[in-house]
Design a protein around this motif. Structure first.
Motif, PDB file in Angstrom:
ATOM      1  N   THR A   1     -11.204  -4.385  -8.346  1.00 20.94           N
ATOM      2  CA  THR A   1     -11.361  -4.977  -7.022  1.00 20.94           C
ATOM      3  C   THR A   1     -12.763  -4.643  -6.486  1.00 20.94           C
ATOM      4  OG1 THR A   1     -10.696  -3.016  -6.131  1.00 20.94           O
ATOM      5  CG2 THR A   1      -8.922  -4.392  -6.555  1.00 20.94           C
TER       6      THR A   1
ATOM      7  N   HIS B   1      -3.422  -7.914  -1.117  1.00 26.29           N
ATOM      8  CA  HIS B   1      -2.940  -6.735  -2.146  1.00 26.29           C
ATOM      9  C   HIS B   1      -2.019  -7.011  -3.205  1.00 26.29           C
ATOM     10  CE1 HIS B   1      -4.998  -4.272   1.037  1.00 26.29           C
ATOM     11  NE2 HIS B   1      -4.315  -4.904   1.980  1.00 26.29           N
TER      12      HIS B   1
ATOM     13  N   HIS C   1      -9.360   4.967   3.419  1.00 26.92           N
ATOM     14  CA  HIS C   1      -8.494   4.160   2.995  1.00 26.92           C
ATOM     15  C   HIS C   1      -6.961   4.473   3.150  1.00 26.92           C
ATOM     16  CE1 HIS C   1      -6.349   0.704   0.512  1.00 26.92           C
ATOM     17  NE2 HIS C   1      -7.407   0.139   0.600  1.00 26.92           N
TER      18      HIS C   1
ATOM     19  N   GLU D   1      -1.640   5.146  -6.469  1.00 24.15           N
ATOM     20  CA  GLU D   1      -2.222   3.666  -6.284  1.00 24.15           C
ATOM     21  C   GLU D   1      -1.048   2.645  -6.277  1.00 24.15           C
ATOM     22  OE1 GLU D   1      -5.530   3.027  -5.971  1.00 24.15           O
ATOM     23  OE2 GLU D   1      -5.671   5.042  -5.448  1.00 24.15           O
TER      24      GLU D   1
ATOM     25  N   TYR E   1      -8.470  -1.190   4.206  1.00 27.17           N
ATOM     26  CA  TYR E   1      -7.626  -2.118   3.831  1.00 27.17           C
ATOM     27  C   TYR E   1      -8.300  -2.644   2.637  1.00 27.17           C
ATOM     28  CZ  TYR E   1      -4.634  -0.810   7.859  1.00 27.17           C
ATOM     29  OH  TYR E   1      -4.247  -0.267   8.738  1.00 27.17           O
TER      30      TYR E   1
ATOM     31  N   ARG F   1      -6.949  -2.514  -3.423  1.00 25.88           N
ATOM     32  CA  ARG F   1      -6.790  -1.324  -4.460  1.00 25.88           C
ATOM     33  C   ARG F   1      -6.162  -1.950  -5.637  1.00 25.88           C
ATOM     34  NH1 ARG F   1      -8.308   3.655  -2.125  1.00 25.88           N
ATOM     35  NH2 ARG F   1      -7.125   4.959  -3.541  1.00 25.88           N
TER      36      ARG F   1
ATOM     37  N   VAL G   1      -4.427   4.140   1.730  1.00 28.78           N
ATOM     38  CA  VAL G   1      -3.700   4.854   0.473  1.00 28.78           C
ATOM     39  C   VAL G   1      -3.996   6.242   0.496  1.00 28.78           C
ATOM     40  CG1 VAL G   1      -3.470   4.988  -2.133  1.00 28.78           C
ATOM     41  CG2 VAL G   1      -3.475   2.698  -0.878  1.00 28.78           C
ATOM     42  N   ASP G   2      -5.263   6.368   0.598  1.00 32.24           N
ATOM     43  CA  ASP G   2      -5.742   7.991   0.657  1.00 32.24           C
ATOM     44  C   ASP G   2      -5.142   8.629   1.830  1.00 32.24           C
ATOM     45  OD1 ASP G   2      -7.467   7.470  -1.918  1.00 32.24           O
ATOM     46  OD2 ASP G   2      -8.897   6.921  -0.457  1.00 32.24           O
TER      47      ASP G   2
ATOM     48  N   LEU H   1       0.773  -1.172  -0.037  1.00 34.28           N
ATOM     49  CA  LEU H   1      -0.030  -0.070  -0.030  1.00 34.28           C
ATOM     50  C   LEU H   1       0.781   1.132  -0.120  1.00 34.28           C
ATOM     51  CD1 LEU H   1      -2.963  -0.864   2.460  1.00 34.28           C
ATOM     52  CD2 LEU H   1      -3.036  -0.801  -0.188  1.00 34.28           C
TER      53      LEU H   1
END
Length: 317
Positions: free
Chosen positions: A270, A242, A109, A125, A263, A266, A111-112, A16
């Protein structure tokens, strides 16, 4: 320009962070990056153009991993230090710029959260850098690619959050049997070293002629290359979930005592499905189940997983 990128210990968390690494690599032409991460995740970064060194941080007494990292990096004046573990380490070495991630409260999330907290622009991403040798090895393992492959990852670093093996077997039968959306598909069973016992019931249930056994049998990035060639991957919330998503496989994640809002997989295609019980209620029971496989995933029947898999596959047509 030299950058120190401190990633995560666990495989899934490190994946991630890969978009943040891509952001670092875009900062300047010819940038040289040193990555520090856990030993399991180290293979993710070994073929990345611009990464000149990967330091595997092995835990030890009295924070030995941090003392080792300091010894390896203190002699360099870094133009940029990105610390995704939220430690004080970035202030112990010389650096022109420091960006330290601290987990925010609330939703979003991971990642965000990384993008917003570190003020990253552009695409962050998750992604993988798979070398030619791993791609060639995957092609030899999987063959000509004419038959569809269903990948399943029935393991997890904590057995209670692994969906029951018998339910994986039922799902495989529903999807690959007569009348399924992937009739006659080969089945790739993925797992890491030491996870064979947890995966054994699934391995035993798949006919030998259709089985691709990749439970601890290949290097991590060869496994990633194989997953990227699969028609569909179904996985517990785990590093392999992942890995499959970042490799580009349509990936369905199975959730129980963990939060999909943080989690969920991504990737290009998905989806996720979770137990009827919320994660907080399941975690409250965690002390009662010890390490019993699947103990916190009994609230997820086979039917919703098959339905979600079919819906995800329909999006790929």
């Amino acid at each position: 320009m030299q950058a120190l990128f401190i990633s995560s210990t666990r495989l899934g968390d490190a994946i991630l962070t890969s978009g943040a690494l891509a952001w670092v690599l875009r900062r300047a032409p010819g940038i040289r990056v040193t990555v520090a991460c856990g030993p399991v995740a180290a293979a993710l970064f070994e073929a990345v153009p611009g990464v000149e060194r990967v330091i595997a941080m092995r835990k030890g007494p009295w924070q030995a991993q941090w003392r080792m990292l300091w010894r390896e990096t203190v002699g360099t004046r870094w133009d940029l230090v990105v610390d995704l573990r939220g430690s004080m380490f970035a202030w112990t070495v010389r650096a022109g710029e420091r960006r330290v991630f601290r987990t925010p409260r609330g939703g979003g999330h991971r990642v965000d959260q990384l993008r917003d907290a570190l003020r990253l622009d552009g695409d962050v991403e998750p992604r993988l850098w798979i070398g030619e040798a791993d791609s060639r090895r995957a092609a030899r393992i999987l063959g000509d690619g004419r038959d569809p492959i269903l990948a399943v990852a029935p393991t997890a670093n904590w057995p209670p959050k692994a969906w029951g093996a018998e339910r994986f077997v039922e799902t495989i039968a529903a999807l690959t049997g007569p009348g399924g959306v992937l009739p006659g598909a080969r089945v790739l069973v993925a797992g890491g070293p030491g996870e064979r016992e947890l995966a054994a019931p699934v391995l035993d249930a798949v006919p030998t002629g259709r089985l691709i056994d990749l439970v601890g049998t290949e290097p991590l990035m060869t496994l990633a290359a194989c997953l990227g060639r699969c028609r569909l991957a179904i996985a517990n919330d785990s590093g392999l979930m992942h890995l499959a998503a970042a490799a580009g496989a349509p990936t369905l994640g199975l959730f129980g005592p963990s939060l999909e809002r943080h989690y969920a997989p991504r990737g290009p295609l998905t989806a996720w499905v979770r137990t009827e019980q919320p994660a907080a209620a399941l975690l409250a029971r965690s002390g009662q189940v010890n390490d019993a496989p699947g103990a916190l995933m009994t609230g997820l029947p086979v039917g919703p997983v098959v339905d979600a898999a079919e819906t995800l596959l329909a999006r790929t047509d």
